[in-house]
Design a protein around this motif. Sequence first.
Motif, PDB file in Angstrom:
ATOM      1  N   TYR A   1      12.729  14.817  -1.291  1.00  0.00           N
ATOM      2  CA  TYR A   1      11.865  14.046  -2.493  1.00  0.00           C
ATOM      3  C   TYR A   1      10.488  15.251  -2.432  1.00  0.00           C
ATOM      4  N   ILE A   2      10.332  15.628  -3.729  1.00  0.00           N
ATOM      5  CA  ILE A   2       9.186  16.444  -3.907  1.00  0.00           C
ATOM      6  C   ILE A   2       8.469  15.956  -5.040  1.00  0.00           C
ATOM      7  N   LEU A   3       7.060  15.788  -4.770  1.00  0.00           N
ATOM      8  CA  LEU A   3       6.023  15.257  -5.876  1.00  0.00           C
ATOM      9  C   LEU A   3       6.119  16.076  -7.137  1.00  0.00           C
ATOM     10  N   GLN A   4       6.309  15.544  -8.420  1.00  0.00           N
ATOM     11  CA  GLN A   4       5.991  16.600  -9.489  1.00  0.00           C
ATOM     12  C   GLN A   4       4.956  16.048 -10.170  1.00  0.00           C
ATOM     13  N   SER A   5       4.456  14.869 -10.207  1.00  0.00           N
ATOM     14  CA  SER A   5       3.161  14.393 -10.857  1.00  0.00           C
ATOM     15  C   SER A   5       2.732  13.184  -9.804  1.00  0.00           C
ATOM     16  N   PRO A   6       1.692  12.558 -10.148  1.00  0.00           N
ATOM     17  CA  PRO A   6       1.135  11.390  -9.483  1.00  0.00           C
ATOM     18  C   PRO A   6       2.355  10.111  -9.576  1.00  0.00           C
ATOM     19  N   ARG A   7       2.792  10.189 -10.661  1.00  0.00           N
ATOM     20  CA  ARG A   7       3.904   8.660 -10.745  1.00  0.00           C
ATOM     21  C   ARG A   7       5.495   9.210 -10.713  1.00  0.00           C
TER      22      ARG A   7
ATOM     23  N   VAL B   1      30.015  20.302  -0.795  1.00  0.00           N
ATOM     24  CA  VAL B   1      28.737  20.019  -0.950  1.00  0.00           C
ATOM     25  C   VAL B   1      28.859  19.286  -2.465  1.00  0.00           C
ATOM     26  N   ARG B   2      28.112  18.096  -2.636  1.00  0.00           N
ATOM     27  CA  ARG B   2      28.071  17.678  -3.826  1.00  0.00           C
ATOM     28  C   ARG B   2      26.579  17.281  -4.085  1.00  0.00           C
ATOM     29  N   SER B   3      25.916  17.578  -4.974  1.00  0.00           N
ATOM     30  CA  SER B   3      24.589  17.208  -5.273  1.00  0.00           C
ATOM     31  C   SER B   3      24.176  16.508  -6.434  1.00  0.00           C
ATOM     32  N   ALA B   4      23.204  15.689  -6.486  1.00  0.00           N
ATOM     33  CA  ALA B   4      22.790  14.941  -7.928  1.00  0.00           C
ATOM     34  C   ALA B   4      21.299  15.358  -7.822  1.00  0.00           C
ATOM     35  N   PHE B   5      20.783  15.662  -8.716  1.00  0.00           N
ATOM     36  CA  PHE B   5      19.442  15.494  -9.130  1.00  0.00           C
ATOM     37  C   PHE B   5      18.905  14.467  -9.854  1.00  0.00           C
ATOM     38  N   GLY B   6      17.619  14.016  -9.734  1.00  0.00           N
ATOM     39  CA  GLY B   6      17.233  13.067 -10.324  1.00  0.00           C
ATOM     40  C   GLY B   6      15.649  12.928 -10.088  1.00  0.00           C
ATOM     41  N   THR B   7      14.848  11.757 -10.905  1.00  0.00           N
ATOM     42  CA  THR B   7      13.728  11.411 -10.797  1.00  0.00           C
ATOM     43  C   THR B   7      13.419  10.032 -10.269  1.00  0.00           C
TER      44      THR B   7
ATOM     45  N   LEU C   1      16.570  15.315  -4.755  1.00  0.00           N
ATOM     46  CA  LEU C   1      17.915  15.960  -4.484  1.00  0.00           C
ATOM     47  C   LEU C   1      18.644  15.209  -3.762  1.00  0.00           C
ATOM     48  N   ASN C   2      19.823  14.900  -4.129  1.00  0.00           N
ATOM     49  CA  ASN C   2      20.841  14.144  -3.135  1.00  0.00           C
ATOM     50  C   ASN C   2      21.871  15.221  -3.032  1.00  0.00           C
ATOM     51  N   ARG C   3      22.305  15.191  -1.335  1.00  0.00           N
ATOM     52  CA  ARG C   3      23.244  16.102  -1.077  1.00  0.00           C
ATOM     53  C   ARG C   3      24.330  15.217  -0.414  1.00  0.00           C
ATOM     54  N   GLU C   4      25.730  15.429  -0.327  1.00  0.00           N
ATOM     55  CA  GLU C   4      26.510  14.893   0.705  1.00  0.00           C
ATOM     56  C   GLU C   4      27.608  15.766   0.746  1.00  0.00           C
ATOM     57  N   LEU C   5      28.396  15.708   1.859  1.00  0.00           N
ATOM     58  CA  LEU C   5      29.645  16.480   1.982  1.00  0.00           C
ATOM     59  C   LEU C   5      30.809  15.630   1.888  1.00  0.00           C
TER      60      LEU C   5
ATOM     61  N   ASN D   1       0.661  -1.233   0.087  1.00  0.00           N
ATOM     62  CA  ASN D   1      -0.078   0.035  -0.191  1.00  0.00           C
ATOM     63  C   ASN D   1       0.742   1.234  -0.063  1.00  0.00           C
ATOM     64  N   PHE D   2       1.987   1.216  -0.827  1.00  0.00           N
ATOM     65  CA  PHE D   2       2.773   2.359  -0.748  1.00  0.00           C
ATOM     66  C   PHE D   2       2.408   3.725  -1.414  1.00  0.00           C
ATOM     67  N   ASP D   3       2.482   4.985  -0.711  1.00  0.00           N
ATOM     68  CA  ASP D   3       2.443   6.154  -1.208  1.00  0.00           C
ATOM     69  C   ASP D   3       3.757   6.677  -1.235  1.00  0.00           C
ATOM     70  N   PRO D   4       3.853   7.678  -2.015  1.00  0.00           N
ATOM     71  CA  PRO D   4       5.219   8.367  -2.177  1.00  0.00           C
ATOM     72  C   PRO D   4       5.716   8.772  -0.860  1.00  0.00           C
ATOM     73  N   TYR D   5       7.007   8.606  -0.291  1.00  0.00           N
ATOM     74  CA  TYR D   5       7.299   9.285   0.811  1.00  0.00           C
ATOM     75  C   TYR D   5       8.303  10.465   0.618  1.00  0.00           C
ATOM     76  N   LEU D   6       7.704  11.609   0.831  1.00  0.00           N
ATOM     77  CA  LEU D   6       8.180  12.857   0.316  1.00  0.00           C
ATOM     78  C   LEU D   6       8.846  13.568   1.398  1.00  0.00           C
ATOM     79  N   GLY D   7       9.600  14.691   1.120  1.00  0.00           N
ATOM     80  CA  GLY D   7      10.247  15.553   2.390  1.00  0.00           C
ATOM     81  C   GLY D   7      11.715  14.929   2.336  1.00  0.00           C
ATOM     82  N   LYS D   8      12.178  15.357   3.533  1.00  0.00           N
ATOM     83  CA  LYS D   8      13.870  15.498   3.723  1.00  0.00           C
ATOM     84  C   LYS D   8      14.006  14.061   4.642  1.00  0.00           C
ATOM     85  N   TRP D   9      14.949  13.377   4.013  1.00  0.00           N
ATOM     86  CA  TRP D   9      15.580  12.237   4.711  1.00  0.00           C
ATOM     87  C   TRP D   9      17.025  12.000   4.778  1.00  0.00           C
TER      88      TRP D   9
END
Length: 187
Positions: free
Chosen positions: A63-69, A83-89, A74-78, A35-43
Motif C-alpha cells: 500500500y502506497i499513499l497516492q493522496s490524502p484519501r 506470479v499474478r499481480s493486481a493493481f488497484g486503489t 499492488l496485490n501479488r500471489e503465486l 481513529n483510522f490512519d492509512p496502513y501503508l507498506g507491505k502486508w
Amino acid sequence: MNAVQILTLTMLLAAGGGAQLFKSGKCPDPAVQYNFDPYLGKWFEIQKLPSAFQKGQCATSDYILQSPRVVRVLNRELDDGTVRSAFGTVEVKDPAEPAKLEVTFSDVILLRGSYWLLSTDYDSYALVYSCKSYGLFHVELAWILSRQPTLPKDITEYLLSILSSIGVSVDKMVSTIQDEANLRPGW
C-alpha cells in the motif's frame, strides 16, 4: 426469490462466484477501526475467506499513499508457479468514517467493493472485511494480514473472534501458505 434475484445469483455463479460465500440476509454493519490512519507498506496474507479471484499462495499487498484519501495497492500471489499481480486503489469515501474504504481493481475487469478495516495495530496485524448485498443474500470476504509471513496464534484467534462476532463463518477461513522459498526479492 424473485426472477431478478435468481438471475443475479446464476450470473454470479457463472462468473466464478462459486468460490464466494453466499449467506442469507443483508450485510452486517460492524464497528471499524477507531481513529483510522492509512496502513501503508507491505502486508502478508495470513488467512482469508475463499474467493474466485484469489486462489494462489504467498499473497502480499503493498500500500502506497497516492493522496490524502487514496492509496494505491499492488496485490501479488503465486499461482501454480506464476506470479499474478493486481493493481488497484483504496479510497476513503466518507472522511467521517475513514476506515470504511472502497477498493477498485481494474486490470482485467472492473472489481469494486467495500474494504473495511475492522482492526489494526499498524505494526503487526490488520483485519479487513468486505460485503456486498444482493437482495435476499450477501457475499462476504475477509482477510487477516500481517507485517510478517506469520502471525502469533493468539492474535489470529483474536481477529477470528471479531469476525465471528459479526456472523462471519470463521470455519470457512483458509490459511495462506507463506513459503519463504517462494517469496521473491522485492515482494
